[in-house]
Design an enzyme around this catalytic site. Structure first.
Site, mmCIF file in Angstrom:
data_model
loop_
_atom_site.group_PDB
_atom_site.id
_atom_site.type_symbol
_atom_site.label_atom_id
_atom_site.label_comp_id
_atom_site.label_asym_id
_atom_site.label_seq_id
_atom_site.Cartn_x
_atom_site.Cartn_y
_atom_site.Cartn_z
ATOM 1 N N ALA A 295 26.778 26.488 -36.407
ATOM 2 C CA ALA A 295 27.996 27.252 -36.170
ATOM 3 C C ALA A 295 27.787 28.333 -35.123
ATOM 4 O O ALA A 295 28.693 28.655 -34.353
ATOM 5 C CB ALA A 295 28.477 27.875 -37.480
ATOM 6 N N ASP A 341 27.258 32.889 11.130
ATOM 7 C CA ASP A 341 26.880 32.598 12.505
ATOM 8 C C ASP A 341 28.134 32.687 13.367
ATOM 9 O O ASP A 341 29.251 32.507 12.881
ATOM 10 C CB ASP A 341 26.274 31.197 12.572
ATOM 11 N N ASP A 671 24.843 26.632 11.337
ATOM 12 C CA ASP A 671 24.874 25.219 11.707
ATOM 13 C C ASP A 671 23.588 24.743 12.366
ATOM 14 O O ASP A 671 23.403 23.551 12.558
ATOM 15 C CB ASP A 671 26.050 24.927 12.643
ATOM 16 N N ASP A 675 19.136 28.535 11.417
ATOM 17 C CA ASP A 675 19.805 29.113 10.254
ATOM 18 C C ASP A 675 19.202 28.640 8.936
ATOM 19 O O ASP A 675 19.479 29.226 7.884
ATOM 20 C CB ASP A 675 21.292 28.738 10.263
ATOM 21 N N ASN A 765 33.011 22.019 -33.200
ATOM 22 C CA ASN A 765 32.367 22.494 -31.976
ATOM 23 C C ASN A 765 32.433 21.480 -30.848
ATOM 24 O O ASN A 765 32.493 21.861 -29.673
ATOM 25 C CB ASN A 765 30.906 22.853 -32.256
#
Length: 960
Positions: A295, A341, A671, A675, A765
């Site tokens: 529970a 960028d 890109d 990076d 549940n």
């Protein structure tokens, strides 16, 4: 190899600053014969010493390692323990149900993780498969991985640079380095110069780097670094060194699981001890303790979170954002800083002529989605370029003195055919500007065919082309003065404005006449050039001369003299039109955007100003300044810096690290190869899907499929919606589970039998709670979601408001379920008989020995009351603030499906004969139905009253 050999002497620490040496020094350092190159035996020795010209790759996690990682979660471990105990005690149904959830969650996790960690494989693809080298005195082609330091390589247009090379010959050589440095235009290389040691990567004009692309020209160089020692190799090493970190959501849910687990164990131990003191059987109390543990722990939470994130990923795809890691979906929603960028992200990644100046006649040039669509504007008003002959002449010169081309890229549409530019971006910009004035390159070149040329030279800083002119008598279509009536040759010149101006003795006036170039006019031309440069435009000067005879291009000085200056063309990589409003939306959402670029500071600042990114009083920092700061100093500087220019990959990584050290949640967009490390180090990395390199995409958590900054902001909104939805079903599940604990715990303390069985708890549940929780994951979000500040990074999932809600729901649900259970017990014992004996019915219940008695009727009422109050309440938790009626009771159709399904399953459990013994239920009577339905509405009403209180409190807080 002899230990005194120069290469052996320097093999441990080869000079890093090859750009600071002249070419002869480089040949001496690397012991290479300039005329013959290396011999075969020497190549073998050097490859043994330095290894292959390839990028090494960190070992990938195995399937078993990925599978084991899925179980590194406190809730999962607790569930496995509960399943083992249930199986040991013979409760096989309970054990099987729990393990089904665990296996489902692990399977989904492994499938997602197997799609990650491809960055280094993509880096390896960038290496050129073949290279032209000089060995044993002859030129030959060899596989790129076989290059060694000291090899002499030949490069030409279209080639990828196969390794890092120090150039010693460069003829009109331009290299596209945007993927490595962020520079938006090809870099002109000069092999003759010697540079300072600490010059940034983007300014090393005598060096070419592995993986970059030769745009125009040709050259020769000597290999100075291979494999992991190249600039791309250094990036690969940084990628291997960046550790994967858990997202804020993972950290919070893991912490929540530990708290719940510890609380469950403590309550179980308490219940077990109290039961033993009261004389209950150990096995009976142990089973009750296991029921309490079930529970307490929301078994469905890991699976529901995973499925919710998957549903969110599907919605992200509709918004042009592809999520590669499920756990990162919500992180973007909590972002406080976006490091973006410039090239291709904030800008269009295409050079565009935006202004043309001729004799104080200044026209702006507009742009649109169609490459050839646009207008010429004077003081903001459209004008025909034919009414400005000097401007038109400048455009014609730019189109003729040009090696770029326009190719048809699509079928005819409403605006005509679509085109794409091929070639150098600067020349392409001039070509497109002329085409907007209806001077298309093909008919122009047919009318004025090129007959000779002098390529661009870094010293002269100009390019010259010679064109044959033939106009029939009476024609007035030529832009060139003196050529209206007869044939001739036009010498077209474009280049650096000051250098071109020095070659001119006359200028073309705005009325198309030619006048002597005096000092006053020179000053006006230079002032116009400076004005464009201050706006970060790349400016070219345009001039011409008409000769009766074909000039001798071998005599450059004679060709260049006595030119007619026409005008200036200013170009820039323009911002995307949708970026400014997207930045404004991000600002309203409390998200700060920082531009990080390899371009020059002035260019970066101009773009930042034009899109509203620069804030008053904030600064631009360069890569050199970043290098000069300590980590602590940089941490302070990033707070007041909106633009970082001329940065290296190491700078980007330090900037992201400094922001995160300041407790910011950082999204890094990019890109290029440069990076990748910072993308991977950020809380969430965002790569461009169209222009991005494979390296950036595979390093990122999210890929934008349209390269649109506006999609980042849209993804932020969706990330916030996803996190809000996760909070909703966490609140929904936890408040129900805590109520279940208190129901059993208080009943046990009072000496009553357990109102709920273990199988009923699992049913509640997994199904009664699970289906509505999934429906909550489909909510569209509150209308004001982008007007809120980002969540504080340290804020727990269960904040103050949620704790209040859990407390109220615990009290109400516990009260109504125990009320239904007690009524069921009283009806079971025939309360009237107890009352006739003069005993209070409730006191009688508390003293009664319930061991061994069947309380099916009371358990059925408690089970149904709890099930229905959770289903009714699912509607009210769809918003943390808005009332159910303002939100719309039926506005989420998935909630109707979920609640309808759960009610249907509940009816099956209480009505199907072979299921009744399993769940210890019976079909309720009319009296029981009336009690169950009435009590089940109470928690939903309490939830609406709680939200009303929170709204009033927030309004009062905002006004004070």
């Amino acid at each position: 190899m002899n230990p005194s050999h120069p290469l052996v002497r320097h093999s441990k620490s080869l000079p890093k600053n090859w750009h600071a040496l002249d070419s002869e020094e480089v040949f001496n350092e690397l012991a290479t014969d300039r005329e013959r190159g290396l011999d075969a035996a020497e190549v073998v020795r050097r490859r043994q010493l330095h290894g292959s010209n390839q990028l090494s790759e960190a070992p990938r996690p195995t399937f078993l390692q990925l599978l084991i990682a899925q179980f590194n979660n406190f809730i999962i471990l607790l569930l496995i323990g509960a399943a083992v105990i249930s199986g040991f005690l013979g409760e096989w149904i309970d054990a099987a149900a729990i393990m089904a959830i665990v296996i489902l969650n692990a399977t989904l996790g492994v499938i997602q993780e197997q799609r990650a960690e491809e960055a280094l494989a993509a880096l390896k693809k960038l290496a050129a498969p073949e290279a032209q080298v000089l060995r044993d005195g002859s030129r030959r082609s060899v596989p790129g991985p076989e290059l060694v330091p000291g090899d002499i390589v030949f490069v030409e247009a279209g080639n990828f640079i196969p390794a890092d090379v120090r150039l010693f010959e460069a003829v009109n050589l331009r290299v596209e380095e945007a993927a490595l440095t962020g520079e938006s235009v090809p870099v002109a290389k000069d092999a003759s110069i010697r540079l300072e040691a600490d010059i940034p990567l983007g300014d090393r004009k005598n060096t070419a780097f592995m993986g970059t692309l030769v745009n125009t020209g040709r050259g020769q160089g000597i290999v100075v670094s291979t494999g992991m020692h190249t600039q791309i190799g250094l990036i690969a090493a940084m990628l291997q060194g960046v550790e994967e970190e858990t997202t804020p959501l993972q950290k919070r849910l893991d912490g929540l699981g530990k708290v719940l687990g510890i609380a469950a164990i403590a309550i179980c131990a308490m219940v077990f001890a109290i039961g033993m003191l009261r004389g209950h059987a150990p096995l009976e109390m142990f089973m009750l303790a296991v029921g309490l543990a079930i529970a307490a722990v929301p078994e469905g939470l890991p699976a529901v979170v995973t499925i919710s994130l998957a549903l969110g990923m599907r919605e992200m795809v509709k918004r042009h954002a592809l999520i590669r890691r499920l756990s990162s979906v919500e992180t973007l929603g909590s972002t406080t800083v976006i490091c973006s960028d410039k090239t291709g992200t904030l800008t269009q990644n295409k050079m565009t002529v935006t202004r043309v100046w001729a004799d104080d006649d200044l026209l702006a040039v507009s742009d649109s989605g169609n490459i050839l669509a646009g207008e010429f504007l004077a003081d903001g008003r459209p004008v025909p370029p034919a009414d400005h002959p000097a401007v038109l002449t400048a455009l014609w010169i730019g189109a003729l003195n040009n090696d770029a081309s326009l190719e048809i890229s699509g079928a005819s549409g409403a605006e005509g055919r679509t085109y794409r530019m091929v070639g150098d971006p600067t020349e392409g910009a001039l070509l497109v500007a002329a085409a907007k004035a209806d001077a298309l390159p093909r008919p122009l070149n047919q009318a004025y065919p090129r007959v000779a040329e002098i390529p661009f030279d870094a010293t002269r800083k100009n390019m010259i082309t010679v064109h044959h002119i033939y106009n029939p008598e009476g024609s007035d279509s030529s832009p060139f003065d003196e050529s209206h009536k007869e044939s001739g040759y036009a010498v077209a010149v474009k280049g650096a404005p000051d250098m071109v101006l020095n070659l001119c003795t006359r200028y073309q006036r705005r009325d198309d006449s030619i006048a002597p170039l005096d000092e006053a006019q020179r000053r006006r031309i230079l002032a116009a050039n400076e004005a464009m440069s201050r706006d970060a435009l790349r400016v070219l000067g345009l001039a011409y001369r008409v000769d009766r005879e074909l000039p001798d291009v071998s005599d450059i000085a004679a060709v260049e003299k006595d030119l007619i200056f026409v005008g200036l063309a200013g170009m820039i990589d323009p911002p995307r039109p949708e970026v400014a409003p997207a930045l404004a939306n991000a600002s309203r959402a409390g998200i700060r955007t920082i531009m990080i670029t390899g371009d020059y500071p002035d260019t970066a600042r101009a773009i930042a100003d034009s899109i509203g990114l620069m804030r008053p009083g904030h600064q631009v920092m360069t890569g050199k300044q970043v290098d000069a700061r300590s980590d602590e100093e940089l941490k302070r500087e990033v707070e007041r810096t909106d633009v970082f220019a001329r940065v290296s990959p190491e700078n980007k990584l330090r900037i992201v690290t400094a922001l995160r050290a300041d407790r910011e949640i950082v999204a890094m967009t990019g890109d290029g190869v440069n990076d990748a490390p910072s993308i991977k180090a950020a809380d969430i990395g965002v790569a461009m899907g169209i222009s991005g390199t494979d390296v950036a995409k595979e390093s990122a958590d999210m890929v934008l499929t349209d390269d649109n900054y506006a999609s980042i902001v849209s993804a932020v909104e969706q990330g916030r919606i996803i996190y809000d939805n996760i909070r909703k079903f966490v609140f929904f599940l936890l408040s129900s589970n805590v109520a279940e604990i208190m129901i059993i715990f208080l009943a046990m303390l009072a000496g009553l039998p357990s109102p709920l069985t273990v199988i009923q708890l699992l049913w509640l549940n997994l199904l009664t709670d699970g289906a509505p929780a999934l429906a909550l994951a489909m909510e569209k979000g509150d209308p004001d979601i982008m007007n809120r500040q980002p969540r504080p990074p340290h804020e727990p999932v269960i904040n103050r408001n949620m704790r209040l809600g859990i407390m109220i729901q615990t009290v109400t649900q516990t009260g109504v379920v125990l009320g239904a259970f007690i009524l069921g017990l009283l009806w079971h014992l025939h309360a009237d008989a107890a009352a006739s004996a003069g005993v209070n019915p409730l006191a009688f219940l508390l003293r009664y020995d319930w061991r061994g008695l069947d309380v099916q009727s009371a358990e059925t009422m408690a089970f149904m009351t709890l099930s229905l109050c959770e289903l009714f309440r699912a509607y009210t938790v769809r918003s943390e603030r808005l009332s159910l009626f303002k939100l719309g009771v039926f506005s989420n159709r998935y909630m109707q499906y979920a609640v309808g399904l759960s009610i249907a399953l509940l009816l099956l459990v209480v009505s199907v004969p072979f299921l009744q013994p399993v769940f210890n239920t019976h079909f309720p009577s009319a009296r029981e139905w009336a009690v169950v339905l009435g009590l089940a509405l109470v928690p939903a009403i309490a939830e609406e009253i709680t939200k009303m209180y929170l709204r009033r409190r927030d309004r009062k807080y905002r006004t004070t």
